[in-house]
Design a protein around this motif. Structure first.
Motif, short mmCIF file in Angstrom:
data_model
loop_
_atom_site.label_atom_id
_atom_site.label_comp_id
_atom_site.label_asym_id
_atom_site.label_seq_id
_atom_site.Cartn_x
_atom_site.Cartn_y
_atom_site.Cartn_z
N ARG A 1 43.34 40.97 36.25
CA ARG A 1 42.12 40.86 37.05
C ARG A 1 40.90 40.68 36.15
NH1 ARG A 1 42.18 45.74 39.66
NH2 ARG A 1 44.24 45.11 40.42
N THR A 2 40.89 41.40 35.03
CA THR A 2 39.78 41.27 34.07
C THR A 2 39.72 39.86 33.50
OG1 THR A 2 39.93 43.61 33.50
CG2 THR A 2 38.82 42.17 31.92
N LEU A 3 40.88 39.26 33.22
CA LEU A 3 40.90 37.90 32.70
C LEU A 3 40.34 36.91 33.72
CD1 LEU A 3 44.39 37.67 30.91
CD2 LEU A 3 42.12 37.82 29.86
N GLY A 4 40.49 37.22 35.00
CA GLY A 4 40.01 36.32 36.04
C GLY A 4 38.52 36.05 35.98
N ALA A 5 37.78 36.97 35.36
CA ALA A 5 36.32 36.79 35.24
C ALA A 5 35.97 35.59 34.38
CB ALA A 5 35.69 38.06 34.68
N LYS A 6 36.93 35.11 33.58
CA LYS A 6 36.68 33.98 32.68
C LYS A 6 36.95 32.62 33.33
CE LYS A 6 37.95 36.71 28.59
NZ LYS A 6 38.84 36.77 27.40
N THR B 1 41.75 22.06 42.63
CA THR B 1 40.94 21.91 43.84
C THR B 1 39.58 22.56 43.64
OG1 THR B 1 42.85 21.82 45.33
CG2 THR B 1 40.75 22.48 46.29
N LEU B 2 39.57 23.82 43.27
CA LEU B 2 38.31 24.52 42.97
C LEU B 2 38.02 24.54 41.47
CD1 LEU B 2 38.60 27.57 45.42
CD2 LEU B 2 37.37 25.42 45.76
N SER B 3 39.03 24.26 40.67
CA SER B 3 38.88 24.27 39.21
C SER B 3 39.62 23.08 38.61
CB SER B 3 39.47 25.57 38.63
OG SER B 3 39.52 25.50 37.21
N PRO B 4 39.07 22.48 37.55
CA PRO B 4 39.77 21.36 36.91
C PRO B 4 40.97 21.82 36.09
CG PRO B 4 37.74 21.85 35.73
CD PRO B 4 37.73 22.69 36.98
N SER B 5 41.07 23.13 35.83
CA SER B 5 42.15 23.66 34.99
C SER B 5 43.13 24.48 35.83
CB SER B 5 41.58 24.57 33.90
OG SER B 5 40.63 23.90 33.12
N TYR B 6 44.35 24.62 35.31
CA TYR B 6 45.29 25.57 35.90
C TYR B 6 44.92 26.95 35.39
CZ TYR B 6 48.18 21.70 37.48
OH TYR B 6 48.63 20.57 38.13
N MET B 7 44.87 27.92 36.30
CA MET B 7 44.33 29.24 35.94
C MET B 7 45.08 29.88 34.78
SD MET B 7 45.59 31.67 39.11
CE MET B 7 45.07 30.61 40.46
N THR B 8 46.41 29.75 34.76
CA THR B 8 47.18 30.38 33.69
C THR B 8 46.87 29.74 32.35
OG1 THR B 8 48.94 30.61 35.34
CG2 THR B 8 49.49 31.20 33.10
N ASP B 9 46.83 28.41 32.33
CA ASP B 9 46.50 27.70 31.09
C ASP B 9 45.11 28.08 30.58
OD1 ASP B 9 48.39 26.13 32.79
OD2 ASP B 9 48.46 24.82 31.05
N GLU B 10 44.20 28.26 31.51
CA GLU B 10 42.79 28.48 31.12
C GLU B 10 42.54 29.86 30.52
OE1 GLU B 10 38.28 28.25 33.03
OE2 GLU B 10 40.03 28.06 34.34
N VAL B 11 43.12 30.91 31.10
CA VAL B 11 42.75 32.25 30.64
C VAL B 11 43.92 33.10 30.14
CG1 VAL B 11 40.71 32.33 32.13
CG2 VAL B 11 42.87 33.24 32.99
N LEU C 1 44.27 37.15 39.11
CA LEU C 1 43.25 36.36 38.41
C LEU C 1 42.13 35.98 39.36
CD1 LEU C 1 45.44 33.95 36.21
CD2 LEU C 1 44.26 36.04 35.48
N LEU C 2 42.48 35.57 40.57
CA LEU C 2 41.47 35.18 41.55
C LEU C 2 40.69 36.39 42.05
CD1 LEU C 2 43.55 32.56 43.57
CD2 LEU C 2 41.70 32.12 41.96
N GLU C 3 41.35 37.55 42.14
CA GLU C 3 40.66 38.77 42.56
C GLU C 3 39.56 39.15 41.57
OE1 GLU C 3 40.73 40.53 45.21
OE2 GLU C 3 42.54 39.88 46.26
N GLY C 4 39.74 38.79 40.31
CA GLY C 4 38.73 39.11 39.31
C GLY C 4 37.74 38.01 39.05
N SER C 5 37.87 36.90 39.75
CA SER C 5 37.01 35.74 39.50
C SER C 5 35.67 35.86 40.20
CB SER C 5 37.71 34.46 39.96
OG SER C 5 37.68 34.37 41.38
N ALA C 6 34.74 34.99 39.81
CA ALA C 6 33.42 34.96 40.43
C ALA C 6 33.46 34.44 41.86
CB ALA C 6 32.48 34.09 39.59
N LEU C 7 34.58 33.88 42.28
CA LEU C 7 34.71 33.38 43.65
C LEU C 7 34.97 34.50 44.65
CD1 LEU C 7 36.96 30.20 43.16
CD2 LEU C 7 34.46 30.34 43.18
N ARG C 8 35.61 35.58 44.16
CA ARG C 8 36.14 36.59 45.08
C ARG C 8 35.09 37.18 46.02
NH1 ARG C 8 37.77 38.53 48.69
NH2 ARG C 8 39.51 39.96 49.03
#
Length: 292
Positions: free
Chosen positions: A77-82, A17-27, A123-130
């Motif tokens: 959380r750190t990985l979420g930044a990616k 929805t907000l990303s073309p990738s699944y968060m776990t697969d991506e980072v 992951l979302l807490e560490g993302s640029a969206l948060r």
């Protein structure tokens, strides 16, 4: 006394929805060297052969693959930044404020953004969206005595997502607050008719259904880069015979895109409705002075 009810809530699913990738697969998988195909095969086995719920199977498989040297929540959380997003994000969150006119702002009308995901909250807490959203709801792990993730503390499924729509509706965003407590509709900070839910497919059906039932707004989005057209077909089915949503659009959040135009019109329509209601209440409460 009734609530002002001047908040417009924009609520988003995350994966696809907000990303073309699944968060776990991506980072997560690349960082820890996990083979994605094998991981999802194992998850399916837990569901088909051992009767796990889908989300619990995913969390168990993740814990198994990360053992014995599991990360902490802070590392996740750190990985979420990616994490990467569809075009127009995260800029859209701030740009949407321009839809509100001065008369809307004078009345206190404002936007709040929320994310509800079955994926990992950290992951979302560490993302640029948060920084741009009021709250993130996602699946969570507790930590053991060594500070490593150990057991699911909260699991969000496609059916339990609706609980968090009610939390947003009632302003009960904290886990200890009992969302089942009675609250009169006029005291709820964000009525469902002031909400817009954006999701991508069948896992969002319960939320789409709730929006339709209570007068809210819903948009199903698809990945325009998906050459298989599978992403589009999911949305087409939701808007066709299934009749879950009225609108579908490509996942492009940039100014002028079909999706942005739809959401901006919805926001403006809701804001105008709030303004009209408030003016009517003032007029109905006003008693004319005696004539001469």
């Amino acid at each position: 006394m009734s609530s002002a009810q001047t908040i417009i809530g924009l609520v988003y699913d995350y994966d696809q929805t907000l990303s073309p990738s699944y968060m776990t697969d991506e980072v997560v998988f690349p960082h820890f060297g996990i083979n994605g195909a094998q991981f999802w095969k194992r998850t399916k086995e837990l569901v088909d052969e051992q009767g796990y719920d889908n989300e619990l199977a995913y969390l168990k498989a993740l814990l198994d693959y990360l053992s014995p040297d599991r990360p902490s929540n802070a590392e996740l959380r750190t990985l979420g930044a990616k994490l990467q997003f569809y075009p127009g994000l995260p800029g859209m969150f701030d740009e949407m404020e321009k839809v509100l006119r001065p008369e809307h702002r004078a009345l206190g009308i404002r936007l709040e953004h929320y994310i509800i995901s079955a994926g990992l909250k950290e992951l979302l807490e560490g993302s640029a969206l948060r920084p741009h959203v009021k709250a993130v709801f996602g699946s969570e792990f507790a930590e053991d005595r060594e500070g490593r993730i150990s057991f699911p503390r909260r699991v969000i499924s496609h059916t339990t997502k609706t609980q968090f729509l009610f939390r947003i509706n009632k302003g009960m965003l904290l886990p200890h607050e009992d969302v089942n407590d009675h609250m009169p509709s006029e005291l709820r900070p964000i009525p469902f008719k002031h909400m817009i839910y954006i999701g991508d497919g069948p896992t969002d059906v319960p939320c789409f259904t709730l929006m339709r039932r209570y007068g809210g707004n819903a948009v199903a989005v698809y990945n325009p880069e998906d050459q298989t057209r599978g992403s589009f077909r999911k949305c087409w089915q939701l808007s066709g015979q299934a009749d879950r949503v009225r609108h579908i659009a490509p996942s492009d959040y940039r100014p002028g895109s079909h999706l942005r135009l739809l959401v901006e019109e919805m926001v403006e329509e809701i804001a105008d409705g709030i303004l009209r209601r408030q003016r009517d209440e003032v007029e109905n409460a006003t008693i004319s002075a005696p004539g001469y």
